[in-house]
Design a protein around this motif. Structure first.
Motif, PDB file in Angstrom:
ATOM      1  N   PHE A 105      74.931  72.936  46.602  1.00 39.89           N
ATOM      2  CA  PHE A 105      74.928  72.368  45.261  1.00 39.89           C
ATOM      3  C   PHE A 105      73.504  72.393  44.719  1.00 39.89           C
ATOM      4  N   HIS A 106      73.393  72.650  43.431  1.00 38.15           N
ATOM      5  CA  HIS A 106      72.082  72.585  42.778  1.00 38.15           C
ATOM      6  C   HIS A 106      72.242  71.809  41.475  1.00 38.15           C
ATOM      7  N   PRO A 107      71.754  70.583  41.441  1.00 36.87           N
ATOM      8  CA  PRO A 107      71.821  69.793  40.202  1.00 36.87           C
ATOM      9  C   PRO A 107      70.505  69.866  39.431  1.00 36.87           C
ATOM     10  N   SER A 108      70.620  69.881  38.125  1.00 35.14           N
ATOM     11  CA  SER A 108      69.449  69.759  37.259  1.00 35.14           C
ATOM     12  C   SER A 108      69.924  69.132  35.951  1.00 35.14           C
ATOM     13  N   GLY A 109      68.976  68.750  35.120  1.00 35.02           N
ATOM     14  CA  GLY A 109      69.366  68.088  33.887  1.00 35.02           C
ATOM     15  C   GLY A 109      68.355  68.257  32.781  1.00 35.02           C
ATOM     16  N   ARG A 110      68.788  67.863  31.600  1.00 32.82           N
ATOM     17  CA  ARG A 110      67.920  67.852  30.424  1.00 32.82           C
ATOM     18  C   ARG A 110      68.250  66.580  29.650  1.00 32.82           C
ATOM     19  N   TYR A 111      67.229  65.761  29.430  1.00 35.76           N
ATOM     20  CA  TYR A 111      67.434  64.492  28.748  1.00 35.76           C
ATOM     21  C   TYR A 111      66.651  64.456  27.445  1.00 35.76           C
ATOM     22  N   ASN A 112      67.331  64.104  26.364  1.00 36.48           N
ATOM     23  CA  ASN A 112      66.703  63.958  25.058  1.00 36.48           C
ATOM     24  C   ASN A 112      66.444  62.471  24.817  1.00 36.48           C
ATOM     25  N   GLU A 113      65.181  62.094  24.832  1.00 37.67           N
ATOM     26  CA  GLU A 113      64.819  60.685  24.665  1.00 37.67           C
ATOM     27  C   GLU A 113      65.094  60.165  23.257  1.00 37.67           C
ATOM     28  N   ASN A 114      65.222  61.054  22.285  1.00 38.89           N
ATOM     29  CA  ASN A 114      65.476  60.621  20.909  1.00 38.89           C
ATOM     30  C   ASN A 114      66.952  60.368  20.628  1.00 38.89           C
ATOM     31  N   SER A 115      67.832  61.118  21.283  1.00 37.39           N
ATOM     32  CA  SER A 115      69.269  60.956  21.016  1.00 37.39           C
ATOM     33  C   SER A 115      69.996  60.206  22.128  1.00 37.39           C
ATOM     34  N   GLY A 116      69.402  60.134  23.315  1.00 36.52           N
ATOM     35  CA  GLY A 116      70.067  59.494  24.450  1.00 36.52           C
ATOM     36  C   GLY A 116      71.091  60.396  25.114  1.00 36.52           C
ATOM     37  N   LEU A 117      71.050  61.713  24.831  1.00 35.62           N
ATOM     38  CA  LEU A 117      71.988  62.675  25.419  1.00 35.62           C
ATOM     39  C   LEU A 117      71.398  63.259  26.691  1.00 35.62           C
ATOM     40  N   TYR A 118      72.183  63.205  27.766  1.00 35.13           N
ATOM     41  CA  TYR A 118      71.782  63.788  29.042  1.00 35.13           C
ATOM     42  C   TYR A 118      72.735  64.934  29.355  1.00 35.13           C
TER      43      TYR A 118
ATOM     44  N   TYR B 269      66.802  55.850  25.484  1.00 35.89           N
ATOM     45  CA  TYR B 269      65.873  55.170  26.384  1.00 35.89           C
ATOM     46  C   TYR B 269      64.792  56.155  26.793  1.00 35.89           C
ATOM     47  N   LYS B 270      63.681  55.629  27.226  1.00 39.24           N
ATOM     48  CA  LYS B 270      62.663  56.461  27.855  1.00 39.24           C
ATOM     49  C   LYS B 270      63.250  56.923  29.191  1.00 39.24           C
ATOM     50  N   PHE B 271      62.867  58.112  29.620  1.00 38.19           N
ATOM     51  CA  PHE B 271      63.400  58.661  30.870  1.00 38.19           C
ATOM     52  C   PHE B 271      63.138  57.729  32.050  1.00 38.19           C
ATOM     53  N   GLU B 272      61.974  57.108  32.062  1.00 32.27           N
ATOM     54  CA  GLU B 272      61.604  56.203  33.165  1.00 32.27           C
ATOM     55  C   GLU B 272      62.519  54.985  33.242  1.00 32.27           C
ATOM     56  N   ASP B 273      63.169  54.641  32.115  1.00 37.23           N
ATOM     57  CA  ASP B 273      64.033  53.467  32.071  1.00 37.23           C
ATOM     58  C   ASP B 273      65.470  53.750  32.504  1.00 37.23           C
ATOM     59  N   ILE B 274      65.808  55.026  32.689  1.00 35.09           N
ATOM     60  CA  ILE B 274      67.170  55.357  33.130  1.00 35.09           C
ATOM     61  C   ILE B 274      67.318  54.867  34.570  1.00 35.09           C
ATOM     62  N   PRO B 275      68.320  54.058  34.834  1.00 30.00           N
ATOM     63  CA  PRO B 275      68.463  53.487  36.177  1.00 30.00           C
ATOM     64  C   PRO B 275      68.931  54.522  37.199  1.00 30.00           C
ATOM     65  N   SER B 276      68.615  54.270  38.441  1.00 29.19           N
ATOM     66  CA  SER B 276      68.975  55.196  39.520  1.00 29.19           C
ATOM     67  C   SER B 276      70.490  55.345  39.664  1.00 29.19           C
ATOM     68  N   TYR B 277      71.267  54.312  39.264  1.00 26.66           N
ATOM     69  CA  TYR B 277      72.718  54.435  39.398  1.00 26.66           C
ATOM     70  C   TYR B 277      73.298  55.528  38.511  1.00 26.66           C
TER      71      TYR B 277
ATOM     72  N   THR C 127      64.970  67.196  36.265  1.00 27.05           N
ATOM     73  CA  THR C 127      65.348  66.878  34.894  1.00 27.05           C
ATOM     74  C   THR C 127      64.200  67.152  33.946  1.00 27.05           C
ATOM     75  N   GLU C 128      64.506  67.914  32.922  1.00 30.16           N
ATOM     76  CA  GLU C 128      63.552  68.199  31.848  1.00 30.16           C
ATOM     77  C   GLU C 128      63.728  67.131  30.774  1.00 30.16           C
ATOM     78  N   VAL C 129      62.629  66.574  30.295  1.00 30.29           N
ATOM     79  CA  VAL C 129      62.678  65.541  29.269  1.00 30.29           C
ATOM     80  C   VAL C 129      62.238  66.143  27.933  1.00 30.29           C
ATOM     81  N   ILE C 130      63.083  65.916  26.918  1.00 31.47           N
ATOM     82  CA  ILE C 130      62.809  66.424  25.572  1.00 31.47           C
ATOM     83  C   ILE C 130      62.466  65.249  24.673  1.00 31.47           C
ATOM     84  N   ASN C 131      61.406  65.386  23.899  1.00 31.14           N
ATOM     85  CA  ASN C 131      60.980  64.324  22.984  1.00 31.14           C
ATOM     86  C   ASN C 131      61.031  64.766  21.527  1.00 31.14           C
ATOM     87  N   SER C 132      61.896  65.690  21.195  1.00 31.01           N
ATOM     88  CA  SER C 132      61.909  66.187  19.802  1.00 31.01           C
ATOM     89  C   SER C 132      63.104  65.706  19.036  1.00 31.01           C
TER      90      SER C 132
END
Length: 141
Positions: free
Chosen positions: A36-49, A81-89, A136-141
């Motif tokens: 398995f290979h997991p990865s992600g992209r999180y948009n801090e402005n919309s809250g979409l992961y 949320y800011k990426f750092e605030d996303i909980p581990s769960y 996980t790549e974090v997007i701030n746009s």
């Protein structure tokens, strides 16, 4: 008295298979090694992961990829949320939420190919949460 802790809510929005391949094994009843290979992209402005999850099954003896399935899933947080605030769960639970869809697709794919049906059992994904967070790549746009 135990004080209630506020939780960050998220919801499962979408799942799709973006790409897949199947190649028949060299020998009947070959042993397959699964990965398995997991990865992600999180948009801090919309809250979409967006969760990108790739499953591979490789023929052990021939070191040949038999099945490769890439999926894209979307999760939406109750607010940005800011990426750092996303909980581990979230990282621990997001993959088990989408895995039944992936498992069903793989079973159907091998069934329709008239091959040995690959039935994936229950899998403990606790060790996949850290790689998902790190990839996980974090997007701030």
């Amino acid at each position: 008295m135990i004080k209630a802790e506020q939780t960050i809510a998220f919801r499962f929005k979408d799942f799709r298979i973006s790409k897949f391949s199947y190649e028949e094994t060299e020998k009947e009843n070959s042993e397959l090694e699964m990965g398995f290979h997991p990865s992600g992209r999180y948009n801090e402005n919309s809250g979409l992961y967006e969760l990108f999850f790739t499953f591979t099954a490789t023929e052990k003896d021939a070191n040949k990829k038999v099945i490769k399935v890439k999926s894209v899933s979307e999760f939406l947080f109750d607010q940005p949320y800011k990426f750092e605030d996303i909980p581990s769960y979230f990282f621990t639970n997001s993959i088990p939420i989408i895995f039944p869809y992936m498992r069903s697709f793989i079973s159907t794919l091998t069934l329709q190919a008239n091959a040995n049906v690959l039935m994936l059992g229950l899998i403990k994904f606790a060790n996949v949460s850290e790689p998902l967070k790190e990839n996980t790549e974090v997007i701030n746009s």
